[in-house]
Design a protein around this motif. Structure first.
Motif, mmCIF file in Angstrom:
data_model
loop_
_atom_site.group_PDB
_atom_site.id
_atom_site.type_symbol
_atom_site.label_atom_id
_atom_site.label_comp_id
_atom_site.label_asym_id
_atom_site.label_seq_id
_atom_site.Cartn_x
_atom_site.Cartn_y
_atom_site.Cartn_z
ATOM 1 N N ARG A 189 0.844 -1.196 0.000
ATOM 2 C CA ARG A 189 0.000 0.000 0.000
ATOM 3 C C ARG A 189 0.879 1.246 0.000
ATOM 4 N NH1 ARG A 189 -2.824 -3.251 3.743
ATOM 5 N NH2 ARG A 189 -1.607 -2.339 5.448
ATOM 6 N N PRO A 190 0.484 2.281 -0.707
ATOM 7 C CA PRO A 190 1.239 3.530 -0.638
ATOM 8 C C PRO A 190 1.063 4.174 0.735
ATOM 9 C CG PRO A 190 -0.737 3.845 -1.949
ATOM 10 C CD PRO A 190 -0.641 2.371 -1.665
ATOM 11 N N LEU A 191 2.059 4.911 1.177
ATOM 12 C CA LEU A 191 2.027 5.585 2.460
ATOM 13 C C LEU A 191 1.217 6.873 2.336
ATOM 14 C CD1 LEU A 191 5.804 5.166 3.392
ATOM 15 C CD2 LEU A 191 3.878 3.768 4.163
ATOM 16 N N LEU A 192 0.308 7.081 3.278
ATOM 17 C CA LEU A 192 -0.539 8.271 3.265
ATOM 18 C C LEU A 192 0.252 9.458 3.806
ATOM 19 C CD1 LEU A 192 -3.429 9.318 2.704
ATOM 20 C CD2 LEU A 192 -3.947 8.829 5.115
ATOM 21 N N VAL A 193 0.347 10.523 3.028
ATOM 22 C CA VAL A 193 1.135 11.701 3.405
ATOM 23 C C VAL A 193 0.376 12.973 3.015
ATOM 24 C CG1 VAL A 193 3.385 10.556 3.228
ATOM 25 C CG2 VAL A 193 2.362 11.604 1.187
ATOM 26 N N PRO A 194 0.684 14.105 3.672
ATOM 27 C CA PRO A 194 0.066 15.365 3.258
ATOM 28 C C PRO A 194 0.569 15.827 1.899
ATOM 29 C CG PRO A 194 1.676 15.744 4.994
ATOM 30 C CD PRO A 194 1.511 14.259 4.884
ATOM 31 N N SER A 195 1.873 15.592 1.645
ATOM 32 C CA SER A 195 2.503 15.905 0.357
ATOM 33 C C SER A 195 3.585 14.861 0.130
ATOM 34 C CB SER A 195 3.145 17.297 0.374
ATOM 35 O OG SER A 195 2.242 18.292 0.787
ATOM 36 N N GLU A 196 3.811 14.508 -1.122
ATOM 37 C CA GLU A 196 4.858 13.522 -1.388
ATOM 38 C C GLU A 196 6.217 14.110 -1.009
ATOM 39 O OE1 GLU A 196 6.389 10.531 -4.928
ATOM 40 O OE2 GLU A 196 4.358 11.344 -4.901
ATOM 41 N N PRO A 197 7.034 13.378 -0.231
ATOM 42 C CA PRO A 197 8.333 13.917 0.195
ATOM 43 C C PRO A 197 9.195 14.327 -0.994
ATOM 44 C CG PRO A 197 7.801 11.911 1.403
ATOM 45 C CD PRO A 197 6.777 12.034 0.311
ATOM 46 N N ASP A 198 9.813 15.500 -0.857
ATOM 47 C CA ASP A 198 10.706 15.980 -1.911
ATOM 48 C C ASP A 198 12.150 16.001 -1.427
ATOM 49 O OD1 ASP A 198 10.575 18.035 -0.086
ATOM 50 O OD2 ASP A 198 10.323 19.633 -1.583
#
Length: 709
Positions: free
Chosen positions: A127-136
Motif C-alpha cells: 500500500r502507498p504511504l498516506l502523506v500530506p505531500s509527497e516527500p521531496d
C-alpha cells in the motif's frame, strides 16, 4: 506515616502529589509515556503486554500510556505487534489491560495514531504511504556504514526489502481519517480505559500535516499554521464530541523538530497547542523529534540530554490553560523541579520506568537511592528498528512474561564473588536478596571494576555505579578490597559456591613496538590514571598525575577526574587509539574533547560495535565533529617511539603518537575458575570473564547465575 515517607514527600512533594487531566484523577504526576513493546499478535493485546504495564502500575506510576496503537490497523500501522483499534476483535485485549491496570492502582491511556510516512506495514503489504505531500527530500543514511550486515538485514526484513510509495491525502482521505479516529476512540472508551492520546508528532500523519517540511499543500490544510493544524484540530474536536466526559483527551506534539530546515519550531508548537486546547484537548504532551533517525535520533524522540524538552514544555505552558506533560530523560529530581517551578504539570519517564518499574513506590518510601537508573545506552529502543521486543541493559526482567522475579533460595549458602565490577556486584545483590550470605573480594581499592573507569568517558554509567554501591551498603554485603583471589584466599573463606566476575582480558598488542612504555591497554591506562597497583610504565607525567590524584582523593570521584582532565591532562598532544569498537570510540571522543589530536585506527568497516545503534551513530558523528581522524579497514604494522605505522588498502600511512592506546583484542577468560574447579569448588562465571558483552552482558548473566544458585 513513617519517617521515610515524610522525607520522600519533602524531597518530591510535587511529583508525588495528586493531579487531574480532564475527567481523570491521578494519584501522582508520574506518567509512563508510550514505549512500544512489540508483543501484540496481529494487533491484539496479549498477556505479555498486560504484565509489562501492570508492573509499572503496581510500581506506583500515576498514568500508564500504551505504545502507539493504530487507529486503522493494519492500514497505517508500523508493526503487526502494535495494538490495533480498528475492530472489535481488539476489545478483549484492551479491556483486560484496562482492568488489570486499574486493579494495580493506576489509570490507563491508549495512544492512538496513523503512522503515515513511517507505516512499515503499508509498505510491506504494497500500500502507498498516506502523506500530506509527497516527500521531496531524501534522508541521509550515511550512518548505516557503521552497521553490521546482520543489523541491516533485520531492519530491511520488516518491509521485506520493499521500497515505499506515497499517496497524497485527498479530501476523502481526510474525512476517513477523522471518522476512523472517532471509531477508534469509541473502542477505547468501551474498553474501560481512562484517556486517549492523539499522536500529533514524530512524523506520523497528524504531525506531518503540522510541519512545513512535510506539508506543502495549497488547500485549506496547508500553508499557514492554522491550516496545517486543521486536520489535528478536526480529529481532536470529533473525538472529544464522541467521548464527552468519559475519556480525557491528551494530544502529543513536538515542542520542536530537529535536524532539517522547515521542521516545526517551538513558536509554532506553542501556537498549535493553543489551537488544540480550543478544539477540546484536556492536556498537551510535549515531546521532540529528530527528523532523521539515522542522524539525530538522540535529539528526539529519545534524547541523550537530561531534561531535554522541559524548556520547550515550559514555553507551551505559557500559551495554554490545560495541563502540560513534559518528557525527555526526565529524572525524578528534574521532574520535581519542573513541576515546582510551574514549567510542567506532569512528567513522563519512559526509559527510566523500563529500568525500574517500582520508581514511584521507592520515591514514596523515601528511598530514591534504590531506584535502578537508566544508563541511556539505547539498548531498549534499538530493538524497535527491527520490530523486536525491547531489552534493558540494567533490567533483565524487561519484556519477560511472566515477570522475572528471583525466588528466595531453598538452601542458604555462603557464596564468594570474585570481582567487584558490575557483574560481580549485581550477582552479589541478587544472591543476597534471595537469602544467601555473600562475600565480595577484589584486588582493586574500589568498587566498580571497568564500570568505574568507563564512567570517565560515559558519565551515565556513574549512576549505575552509585546505585550498585548503595545497594551493597543497604544489603550489608561483606566486601574485601585490595584482596587478590587465589586458591589460598578461597580456601580461607570456605565458601559453598564461587562466582568469578574478574572481567575481560586485555592483552598488549602483538605488534612490533607493542611493548614500548607509551603503549597502553585499557588496564594499564586505568592503572596510571588512578594511581593503582601495576602503574609501572608510561610517561612520568602520567604516573605523577596518578599518584597525586590518589593522594588527594581526586581519583575516587569519576566526576572530579572528568572535570580536572578538561584543564589538566598530562598526556602528549598526539594520541593514536587502535580499535574503534565501543571502548576505543568512547576513548577517542573523550580525548578529543580534551584537546588531543586523536587518530582512530579500526581494522573493520564499522565503528562503535557493540553500542546500540542510535548511540553509536551519535558517537561516530560526535567524534568527527571533534576532529578525530578515522581510518577504517586499517592494519597496524609497527609502533615506534613517536609514530604508528599502518596500511589501508595499498596505502602505507603513519600517525604521530605521543601515546598509543590499544583498545582492540579484548577477550573473555577466567583461568581462576578452571583452577578452582580442579580444586573441587562449585564455580560459575559471569560478565566479561565469560563472554565480552559489557554492561548488558554483565547484568544479564549475573541474574541468570544468581537465580539458580
Amino acid at each position: 506515616m513513617s519517617r521515610k515517607t515524610k522525607s520522600a514527600s519533602k524531597a518530591h512533594p510535587h511529583l508525588l502529589s495528586a493531579g487531574r487531566i480532564g475527567v481523570m484523577e491521578l494519584s501522582n504526576r508520574v506518567v509512563l509515556p508510550a514505549m512500544d513493546m512489540n508483543v501484540c499478535v496481529d494487533g491484539e493485546i496479549e498477556q505479555a503486554d498486560i504484565d509489562h504495564y501492570v508492573a509499572r502500575a503496581a510500581g506506583g506510576t500515576g498514568l500508564i500510556i500504551t505504545g502507539a496503537s493504530a487507529v486503522a490497523y493494519p492500514v497505517g500501522a508500523t508493526s503487526t505487534k502494535e495494538p490495533g483499534l480498528s475492530d472489535d476483535r481488539f476489545l478483549p485485549g484492551l479491556t483486560a489491560l484496562a482492568e488489570a491496570v486499574h486493579a494495580a492502582g493506576s489509570k490507563l491511556c491508549v495512544q492512538s495514531t496513523h503512522h503515515g510516512k513511517v507505516a512499515r506495514i503499508d509498505t510491506l503489504n504494497g500500500r502507498p504511504l498516506l502523506v500530506p505531500s509527497e516527500p521531496d527530500y531524501a534522508v541521509d543514511m550515511g550512518a548505516l556504514a557503521d552497521n553490521t550486515i546482520e543489523e541491516l538485514t533485520k531492519m530491511g526484513s520488516v518491509t521485506a526489502g520493499r521500497k515505499p510509495t506515497f499517496h497524497t491525502a485527498t479530501a476523502d482521505d481526510i474525512s476517513w481519517l477523522v471518522e476512523t479516529w472517532v471509531d477508534a476512540a469509541d473502542r477505547v472508551m468501551r474498553s474501560g480505559a481512562d484517556a486517549i492520546e492523539i499522536h500529533c508528532a514524530h512524523g506520523y500523519i497528524l504531525g506531518a500535516f503540522l510541519n512545513q517540511r512535510d506539508n506543502r499543500r495549497t488547500d485549506e490544510y496547508g500553508g499557514s499554521l492554522e491550516n496545517r493544524a486543521r486536520l489535528a484540530c478536526e480529529v481532536i474536536a470529533a473525538v472529544k464530541a464522541a467521548v464527552g466526559d468519559r475519556l480525557a483527551v491528551i494530544v502529543r506534539v513536538a515542542g520542536a523538530e530537529f535536524g532539517q530546515e522547515g521542521g516545526l519550531t517551538n513558536e509554532e508548537s506553542c501556537a498549535a497547542s493553543a489551537l488544540f486546547e480550543k478544539a477540546g484537548a484536556d492536556a498537551i504532551h510535549v515531546t521532540g523529534w529528530g527528523r532523521n533517525p539515522f542522524a539525530n535520533f538522540t535529539d528526539g524522540p529519545l534524547p541523550n540530554r537530561v531534561g531535554a524538552y522541559v524548556d520547550l514544555a515550559a514555553e507551551v505552558k505559557k500559551h495554554v490553560g490545560i495541563p502540560v506533560i513534559t518528557v525527555g530523560r526526565v529524572l525524578p529530581d528534574v521532574g520535581e523541579q519542573a513541576i515546582a517551578e510551574g514549567r510542567a504539570d506532569f512528567v513522563a519517564m519512559g526509559r527510566q520506568l523500563l529500568a525500574d518499574p517500582d520508581l514511584v513506590n521507592k520515591l514514596a518510601a523515601g528511598a530514591p537511592e534504590q531506584v535502578r537508573p537508566c544508563i541511556n545506552c539505547y539498548v531498549c529502543v534499538q530493538e524497535n528498528f527491527w520490530d523486536d521486543t525491547p531489552l534493558c541493559a540494567v533490567n533483565p526482567a524487561l519484556g519477560v512474561s511472566p515477570p522475572l522475579v528471583p525466588e528466595p533460595a531453598e538452601a542458604k549458602k555462603h557464596v564468594l564473588v570474585v570481582g567487584a565490577g558490575p557483574g560481580g556486584l549485581e550477582t552479589a545483590r541478587v544472591l543476597t536478596e534471595r537469602g544467601h550470605r555473600v562475600t565480595v573480594i577484589d584486588k582493586s581499592d574500589r568498587l566498580g571494576g571497568t564500570l568505574w573507569f568507563s564512567s570517565l568517558t560515559t558519565p551515565d554509567n556513574e549512576r549505575l555505579l552509585d546505585w550498585l554501591t548503595s545497594e551493597v551498603a543497604r544489603l550489608g554485603i561483606e566486601v574485601r578490597l585490595d584482596t587478590e583471589a587465589t586458591t589460598e584466599t578461597v580456601r580461607a573463606l570456605a565458601p559453598d559456591h564461587v562466582v568469578v566476575a574478574t572481567g575481560a582480558v586485555r592483552p598488549r598488542p602483538a605488534i612490533p613496538g607493542g611493548d614500548l612504555p607509551h603503549v597502553h591497554t585499557g588496564d594499564t591506562l586505568r592503572n596510571l590514571v588512578l594511581g593503582s597497583a601495576g602503574a609501572t610504565d608510561g610517561s612520568r607525567l602520567l604516573r605523577t598525575m596518578g599518584r597525586l590524584g590518589k593522594l588527594s582523593g581526586i581519583t575516587k570521584s569519576p566526576e572530579a577526574i572528568r572535570r580536572l582532565t578538561k584543564t589538566f591532562l598530562p598526556l602528549g598532544k598526539d594520541v593514536v587509539v587502535i580499535g574503534g569498537s565501543l571502548v576505543g570510540l568512547e576513548l577517542a571522543e573523550w580525548l578529543a574533547e580534551r584537546g588531543r589530536n586523536v587518530t582512530l585506527i579500526e581494522p573493520g568497516k564499522a565503528l562503535g560495535l557493540p553500542m546500540a545503534m542510535p548511540r553509536r551513530w551519535t558517537a561516530v558523528r560526535r567524534a568527527g565533529e571533534l576532529g578525530v581522524v578515522v581510518h577504517r579497514e586499517a592494519s597496524v604494522s609497527r609502533i615506534t617511539a613517536d609514530r604508528v605505522e599502518f596500511t589501508v588498502g595499498d596505502q602505507q600511512l603513519s600517525a604521530a603518537a605521543d601515546v598509543v592506546i590499544h583498545a582492540d583484542g579484548t577477550t573473555s577468560g577466567a583461568p581462576l575458575a578452571d583452577e578452582l574447579r580442579s580444586g573441587g569448588w562449585s564455580v560459575d562465571v559471569v560478565g566479561d570473564a565469560s563472554q565480552v558483552d559489557y554492561i548488558e552482558g554483565a547484568i544479564h548473566s549475573a541474574w541468570e547465575v544468581a537465580a539458580k544458585v
